[in-house]
Scaffold this active site. Structure first.
Site, PDB file in Angstrom:
ATOM      1  N   LYS A  79      11.861 -18.008   1.437  1.00 29.61           N
ATOM      2  CA  LYS A  79      12.428 -19.306   0.841  1.00 29.61           C
ATOM      3  C   LYS A  79      11.256 -19.987  -0.041  1.00 29.61           C
ATOM      4  O   LYS A  79      11.223 -20.944  -0.146  1.00 29.61           O
ATOM      5  CB  LYS A  79      12.359 -20.212   2.443  1.00 29.61           C
ATOM      6  CG  LYS A  79      12.897 -19.615   3.594  1.00 29.61           C
ATOM      7  CD  LYS A  79      12.683 -20.298   4.823  1.00 29.61           C
ATOM      8  CE  LYS A  79      13.274 -19.538   6.298  1.00 29.61           C
ATOM      9  NZ  LYS A  79      12.444 -19.908   7.086  1.00 29.61           N
ATOM     10  N   ARG A 100       0.495  -4.808   2.910  1.00 30.72           N
ATOM     11  CA  ARG A 100       0.930  -4.101   1.478  1.00 30.72           C
ATOM     12  C   ARG A 100       1.777  -5.230   0.889  1.00 30.72           C
ATOM     13  O   ARG A 100       2.528  -5.914   1.240  1.00 30.72           O
ATOM     14  CB  ARG A 100       1.776  -2.810   1.977  1.00 30.72           C
ATOM     15  CG  ARG A 100       2.546  -2.556   0.616  1.00 30.72           C
ATOM     16  CD  ARG A 100       3.138  -1.285   0.880  1.00 30.72           C
ATOM     17  NE  ARG A 100       2.165   0.108   1.229  1.00 30.72           N
ATOM     18  CZ  ARG A 100       2.566   1.242   1.152  1.00 30.72           C
ATOM     19  NH1 ARG A 100       3.928   1.711   1.040  1.00 30.72           N
ATOM     20  NH2 ARG A 100       1.925   2.213   1.441  1.00 30.72           N
TER      21      ARG A 100
HETATM   22  N1   CP Z   1       1.522   7.282   1.705  1.00 30.41           N
HETATM   23  C1   CP Z   1       2.220   6.094   1.875  1.00 30.41           C
HETATM   24  O1   CP Z   1       1.539   4.974   1.370  1.00 30.41           O
HETATM   25  O2   CP Z   1       3.583   6.280   2.337  1.00 30.41           O
HETATM   26  P1   CP Z   1       4.527   4.991   2.610  1.00 30.41           P
HETATM   27  O3   CP Z   1       4.894   4.407   1.379  1.00 30.41           O
HETATM   28  O4   CP Z   1       5.505   5.580   3.075  1.00 30.41           O
HETATM   29  O5   CP Z   1       3.599   4.227   3.615  1.00 30.41           O
END
Ligand code: CP
Length: 302
Positions: A79, A100
């Protein structure tokens, strides 16, 4: 003061060794209620199988609770909520954030905003420090030492965050030799070559690897990362440039191990999977114990 893990250089050599020791302890005894009463957030703004699920397995094995998302489209980022506000909110709920993100530097920014520790689970093409620690644990288990190793890094060395972090960490140990195998468009960025030169560490660059891998202790294969290319034609030209086959391992050292952070596409033929030199699936399993160790170290659980 809180402890974050954003770049592999945030930890000292002594801390690497402490994590290796803790990982071995967790491998012996993975289920320990050290996170009882704690909540950990896993925020994945980019796809993941191993990193997210091994972190979540580690948290479960330590008795903690998990909140978070695997897809940013299911969060209010869709959003228009900023990363700043997302991190401010989540740090109200959780004792630790694992994140991440596709943007380089996003994890460092999150750590600056967050009052609770942040672990970088990969930020763009920059760093993937927890992958490096599990790679080091895998190297130590298979080679018996982190010193005096000839390490071949093969494939996408430009965008490959795992090779950037691994190179920096292994440079802390005695007498590493690096061999970089990449096409010109994916060669190791200058900043990492300068880093090695300033430390007096030897590295060699190659565009082919069939005839030279007999010298390797570790062959670290990487995927050519389609998602990082702005030009799809450039990706098509290099996507299958290196394919490791079982027949190529005949003249390699008996101790050599094939590592790969995974996922693989075509760069390791499936006929390698049954070789005793293939280690990538066990390497991924080692991620659970190493991530238990990292959480334990950051949260001072032991
Ligand atoms: N090695 C690794 O970062 O795998 P993923 O992208 O599946 O987390």
């Amino acid at each position: 003061m809180k402890k974050d893990l954003i770049s592999i250089t945030d930890f000292s050599k002594d801390e690497y060794l402490k994590i290796m020791k803790l990982a071995a302890e967790f491998e012996e005894n993975p289920n320990q209620d050290l996170l009882k009463g704690k909540v950990i957030a896993t925020l994945f703004f980019e796809p993941s199988t191993r990193t997210r699920l091994s972190f979540e397995t580690a948290i479960n094995r330590l008795g903690g609770k998990i909140i978070g998302f695997a897809d940013p489209d299911s969060s209010s980022a869709s959003k228009g909520e900023t990363l700043h506000d997302t991190i401010k909110m989540v740090s109200n709920y959780a004792d630790l954030i694992v994140m991440r993100h596709p943007l380089e530097g996003a994890a460092r920014y999150a750590a600056e905003v967050s009052p609770v520790p942040v672990i970088n689970a990969g930020d763009g093409a920059n760093q993937h420090p927890t992958q490096t620690l599990l790679d080091m644990y895998s190297i130590l288990k298979t080679q018996g030492s982190l010193d005096n190793l000839n390490i071949f890094l093969v494939g996408d060395l430009k965008y490959g965050r795992t090779v950037h972090s691994l190179l920096m960490a292994m440079s802390e140990f005695e007498n590493p030799i690096f061999n970089f195998v990449a096409p010109p468009v994916l060669e190791m960025p200058d900043e990492y070559k300068i880093f090695l030169r300033e430390k007096g560490i030897k590295y060699y660059e190659h565009s082919e690897f069939t005839d030279i891998i007999s010298a390797a202790d570790i062959i670290y294969m990487t995927r050519v990362q389609k998602e990082r290319f702005s030009d799809p034609i450039e990706y098509e030209q290099v996507k299958n440039i290196y394919i490791l086959r079982n027949s190529m391992l005949e003249k390699t050292r008996p101790n050599v191990k094939i590592l790969h952070p995974l996922p693989r596409v075509n760069e390791i033929h499936t006929d390698v999977d049954t070789s005793e030199k293939a280690y990538y699936f066990t390497q991924a399993r080692n991620g659970v114990f190493t991530r238990e160790a990292i959480i334990s170290h950051i949260m001072n659980l032991k």
